[in-house]
Design a protein around this motif. Structure first.
Motif, PDB file in Angstrom:
ATOM      1  N   PHE A 211       0.735  -1.165  -0.049  1.00 10.38           N
ATOM      2  CA  PHE A 211      -0.050  -0.051   0.029  1.00 10.38           C
ATOM      3  C   PHE A 211       0.815   1.257   0.024  1.00 10.38           C
TER       4      PHE A 211
ATOM      5  N   PRO B 259     -18.804   3.467  -2.273  1.00 10.44           N
ATOM      6  CA  PRO B 259     -19.408   2.548  -1.436  1.00 10.44           C
ATOM      7  C   PRO B 259     -18.384   1.695  -0.447  1.00 10.44           C
ATOM      8  N   THR B 260     -19.240   0.880   0.512  1.00 12.88           N
ATOM      9  CA  THR B 260     -18.490   0.630   1.469  1.00 12.88           C
ATOM     10  C   THR B 260     -17.679  -0.696   0.814  1.00 12.88           C
TER      11      THR B 260
ATOM     12  N   LYS C 174     -11.223   2.424  -0.402  1.00  9.52           N
ATOM     13  CA  LYS C 174     -11.004   3.915  -0.273  1.00  9.52           C
ATOM     14  C   LYS C 174      -9.993   4.175   0.738  1.00  9.52           C
TER      15      LYS C 174
END
Ligand code: ADP
Length: 428
Positions: free
Chosen positions: A43, A120-121, A125
Motif C-alpha cells: 500500500f 460505497p463500502t 477507499k
C-alpha cells in the motif's frame, strides 16, 4: 498428545506489476513476510530486503511490485495468491497528477490539491488514501506534508470510532501499521453512524475544514501538499448530501470515485466545473467485510487505543473519580414534539445542544472524550478533543466511577463528552 504446529515456508516469484495477496484469517495466527530479491511495496510503503514483517489476525494485505521480486511467507496456511490484474497504474497516475498540482501550487503560492476519495463500502477507499499519502511522503526531497482527513466515524482510523480526525503525514507509514499517528486533530461526534445526528456531523465537518484551512494558510509546506480526505461508504440520499457538504466545506479540487459510475455521474452533474471528478476501478483484492467483522474492527480499534498493538504494547491506567468531581455532557438533546418546542428554537439547535449527564449506571462501558475546553461557556461542541477514557465500573453506593485511561497522570479538570460508543474491557 501434543498438536504439532505446522509452519510452512512458501516462496513466491512475482512478475512486474503483479501483487501477492494474503490474509491472516485465524486468531492467534501470525504471518511473517520477507522480501528476498527485487523491490516491492505494501500500500505504497517500500519493503526493506531481508527484513521480517509480522502480520496479525484480520490483516488483508497486497504486496505489489513494479519491477518484479521474490517473496517468502512463513506461517501461512490459508489462501494466498498472485494477481496480475491490479489498478495500481491508475493509482500511480493519480499520484502523478496530484504531484503536478503541488508543484504548481508551490510556484504560484496557492493552496495545493484538496482530494476527496468517495465510493460505497469495501471498495478500497482507505487503501487508496494510504497509497497516495505514502507515495507523496516517499518523495523526501520534496518535503511533502499532506494532511490525511478521515471523516468516517464508523471506523475511527485516526483515533477511535465515534470521532472524525486529521493527521499530518510526514513519512510513509510503517509496513505493519496503517497510518502514522503524530498529534492528530480529533473531533468528538459520539456515534458511529452519520445519520444519527446529521446536524452535528455537518457542524463538525465545517469546523474541521476551517481549522485545517487556517493551518494551511500558516504553513506553506502543508499548504502546497494539500489534503487527502477519506469518506464514509454511505453514498445514497442523505449520505450523498453529506458528501457534497464535505466537498463544499473543504473546497475540494479533486474527487476520486471508486467503482461506482452512478455516484460519479451525480458528482459530475452537481459539482462546480473546476472540481475534477475521476472514476477509478477498485482492486479485485479488496475484501468485503461482514457487519460482524466491522464490529470487531471497531472494538479492536478502541482496544488498540488503550492497550496498543503487539508491536507497541501500551499500559493503560485505571483511576477512580467521584461523581461530584467530573463534568460529563453529551451533545444533542432528545427530540421534543414540535408543539413543546420553544418558539425561538430550531430542531437543529437541539441536535448541537450540550446536555449535562448525571453520572450513574447509564455510563457503564461508555467512551468519554476529554474536551480541550474546560468550561461550558466555551464553544465545547466545536472544540477538538485531547483523548479518551472508558468507564469500566460505576459504584453507586460510593458514588464513584472507575475510568480506564492511557495516562498515568490524574485526570485533567475538563469537560467530558459521553459517546454512544461502548467498549467492554476484558483485560481489566
Ligand atoms: P474501504 O475504505 O472502501 O471500506 P478498505 O480500503 O478499508 O476499504 O479495504 C478493505 C480491506 O481490503 C482492507 O482490509 C484492505 O487491507 C484490503 N485490501 C485493499 N486492497 C487490497 C488488495 N489489493 N489485496 C488484498 N487486500 C486488499
Amino acid at each position: 498428545e501434543s498438536v504439532e504446529v505446522q509452519i510452512e515456508d512458501q516462496e513466491f516469484q512475482l512478475e512486474p506489476d503483479n501483487e501477492l495477496r494474503f490474509e491472516v484469517e485465524n486468531k492467534n495466527e501470525t504471518v511473517v513476510l520477507e522480501l528476498k530479491t527485487g523491490l516491492a511495496e505494501i500500500f505504497g510503503t517500500e519493503l526493506v530486503k531481508g527484513k521480517s514483517y509480522t502480520f496479525y489476525f484480520g490483516a488483508k494485505i497486497a504486496v505489489f511490485t513494479w519491477q518484479g521480486c521474490s517473496l517468502k511467507l512463513r506461517g501461512k496456511k490459508g489462501i494466498s495468491y498472485i494477481s496480475k490484474e491490479t489498478p495500481m497504474m491508475f493509482y500511480l497516475n493519480c499520484h502523478a497528477s496530484l504531484e503536478q498540482l503541488r508543484v504548481k501550487s508551490e510556484k504560484e503560492k496557492i493552496r495545493g490539491p484538496v482530494t476527496m476519495v468517495v465510493g460505497p463500502t469495501d471498495v478500497g477507499k482507505s487503501t487508496l488514501c494510504r497509497i497516495l499519502l505514502n507515495y507523496s511522503a516517499r518523495m523526501n526531497a520534496l518535503g511533502r506534508r499532506p494532511i490525511y482527513v478521515d471523516l468516517d466515524p464508523g471506523q475511527g482510523q485516526i483515533s477511535v470510532p465515534g470521532t472524525i480526525g486529521a493527521v499530518m503525514v510526514e513519512r510513509p507509514a510503517e509496513v505493519e501499521e496503517s497510518f502514522s499517528q503524530a498529534a492528530p486533530l480529533v473531533y468528538h461526534y459520539g456515534h458511529t453512524n452519520m445519520s444519527i445526528n446529521s446536524t452535528l456531523y455537518n457542524t463538525l465537518i465545517s469546523r474541521m475544514a476551517e481549522v485545517i484551512h487556517q493551518r494551511m494558510d500558516e504553513n506553506p509546506r502543508i499548504n502546497c501538499s494539500g489534503l487527502i480526505i477519506n469518506t464514509c461508504g454511505w453514498v445514497k440520499g442523505k449520505g450523498y448530501q453529506h458528501l457534497t457538504h464535505i466537498a463544499l466545506a473543504f473546497e475540494v479540487d479533486v474527487i476520486l470515485v471508486l467503482d461506482q459510475e452512478r455516484l460519479y455521474n451525480e458528482l459530475v452533474r452537481d459539482m462546480p466545473i473546476f472540481v475534477k471528478v475521476v472514476l477509478l476501478p477498485k482492486s479485485g483484492g479488496v475484501v468485503e467485510r461482514s457487519n460482524k467483522f466491522r464490529l470487531e474492527g471497531r472494538e479492536a480499534r478502541i482496544r488498540e487505543y488503550f492497550y496498543g498493538s503487539p508491536r507497541n504494547v501500551l499500559h493503560p491506567h485505571t483511576c477512580e473519580v467521584r461523581f461530584s468531581d467530573i463534568k460529563v455532557y453529551r451533545i444533542g438533546a432528545p427530540p421534543i414534539p414540535n408543539t413543546l418546542m420553544p418558539l425561538d428554537m430550531q430542531k437543529t439547535d437541539l441536535e448541537t445542544k450540550l446536555e449535562p449527564v448525571t453520572p450513574g449506571p447509564n455510563m457503564m462501558h461508555h467512551v468519554l472524550a476529554l474536551s480541550f475546553s474546560t468550561v461550558v461557556e466555551e464553544d465545547v461542541v466545536r472544540t477538538s478533543v485531547a483523548g479518551f477514557v472508558c468507564v469500566t465500573n460505576v459504584d453507586t453506593s460510593r458514588q464513584m466511577l472507575t475510568l480506564l485511561s492511557p495516562q498515568p497522570k490524574p485526570l485533567p479538570e475538563t469537560i467530558y463528552l459521553m459517546s454512544d460508543v461502548q467498549f467492554m474491557d476484558n483485560n481489566a
